[in-house]
Design an enzyme around this catalytic site. Structure first.
Site, PDB file in Angstrom:
ATOM      1  N   PRO A 100     -53.585  25.616  56.699  1.00 38.33           N
ATOM      2  CA  PRO A 100     -54.737  26.308  57.277  1.00 38.33           C
ATOM      3  C   PRO A 100     -54.458  26.754  58.712  1.00 38.33           C
ATOM      4  O   PRO A 100     -53.904  26.003  59.514  1.00 38.33           O
ATOM      5  CB  PRO A 100     -55.837  25.248  57.219  1.00 38.33           C
ATOM      6  CG  PRO A 100     -55.462  24.397  56.055  1.00 38.33           C
ATOM      7  CD  PRO A 100     -53.958  24.339  56.068  1.00 38.33           C
ATOM      8  N   CYS A 101     -54.865  27.983  59.022  1.00 38.29           N
ATOM      9  CA  CYS A 101     -54.493  28.585  60.303  1.00 38.29           C
ATOM     10  C   CYS A 101     -55.579  28.487  61.366  1.00 38.29           C
ATOM     11  O   CYS A 101     -55.339  28.863  62.526  1.00 38.29           O
ATOM     12  CB  CYS A 101     -54.133  30.052  60.088  1.00 38.29           C
ATOM     13  SG  CYS A 101     -55.533  31.069  59.530  1.00 38.29           S
ATOM     14  N   GLN A 102     -56.773  27.992  61.015  1.00 31.56           N
ATOM     15  CA  GLN A 102     -57.905  28.082  61.949  1.00 31.56           C
ATOM     16  C   GLN A 102     -57.613  27.409  63.285  1.00 31.56           C
ATOM     17  O   GLN A 102     -58.068  27.864  64.338  1.00 31.56           O
ATOM     18  CB  GLN A 102     -59.155  27.472  61.322  1.00 31.56           C
ATOM     19  CG  GLN A 102     -59.704  28.256  60.136  1.00 31.56           C
ATOM     20  CD  GLN A 102     -59.117  27.774  58.819  1.00 31.56           C
ATOM     21  OE1 GLN A 102     -58.050  27.172  58.796  1.00 31.56           O
ATOM     22  NE2 GLN A 102     -59.809  28.051  57.731  1.00 31.56           N
TER      23      GLN A 102
END
Length: 220
Positions: A100-102
């Site tokens: 996940p890049c958040q």
């Protein structure tokens, strides 16, 4: 007589080596997986925390063992057990995926290096290390947002590079844009292609392709 002999003569063709089977981490519904399938790879195992995404993945890749579960809870040993049930131990595999890049995204103005999600690249490395115990890992493909290289995330990014190097991979680091590969979207990502040292491919050169360049061209 000569003509008949000529007819019986056949040209030997070199058999194409079998491609490694794919293990997909943080697979989602299988967008990255689809690209590998289109290139001739067999999707064998996939993992994602979202049950809905995994249900879609099962529909898209009915031959793969798709597991809904948190990789933190499964841990490297748990992942290896699932992969071992899907792929014969000792086989050649490739590992793909992007955590996940958040926590790294520049769009997240409150992002900090302490975001718990930013520890997932280390888990990714730990899983690769565990799988190396039972499989021949020919390559690893890691994808994430450009913000991962920003100063506040530099330690996590450098640890990722160092981890892949320590595991015996030659790394090609690229900033790629989807628009250069036939997708009408200006989406830029870091893509690390890590190939097992000793293989002929020392570096990876993505083959760009022309395609639709606007949303109107795609769906207008």
């Amino acid at each position: 007589m000569l003509k008949a002999q000529t007819r019986r003569t056949t040209t030997k063709r070199t058999a194409r080596p079998r491609l490694p089977k794919i293990v997909s981490l943080f697979s989602g519904a299988g967008g990255l997986d689809h690209g590998f399938k289109a290139a001739g790879f067999e999707l064998s195992a996939a993992f994602d925390v979202s049950e809905a995404a995994i249900e879609t993945h099962k529909y898209n890749f009915p031959g793969a063992v798709a597991t809904a579960g948190d990789l933190i809870d499964l841990g490297p040993a748990g992942v290896s057990a699932v992969v071992g049930a899907a792929i014969a131990r000792g086989s050649r595999i490739g590992i793909i995926g992007g955590p996940p890049c958040q926590g790294f995204s520049r769009a997240n103005t409150t992002a900090t290096a302490a975001d718990p999600r930013n520890k997932l690249p280390k888990l990714y490395i730990d899983i690769v290390r565990e799988l190396q115990n039972d499989f021949v890992v020919d390559f690893v493909v890691f994808e994430n947002v450009l913000g991962m290289r920003d100063r506040k995330h530099a330690a996590a990014y450098q640890n990722l590079l160092a981890g892949l190097t320590d595991l015996g991979f030659d790394i090609t680091e690229k900033e790629l844009c989807a628009l250069d590969f036939g997708v009408p979207q200006t989406r830029r990502r870091i893509v690390l292609s890590a190939v097992r040292s000793g293989l002929e491919a020392k570096s990876v050169k993505p083959r760009r392709r022309k395609g639709l360049s606007t949303v109107r061209d795609a769906i207008g």
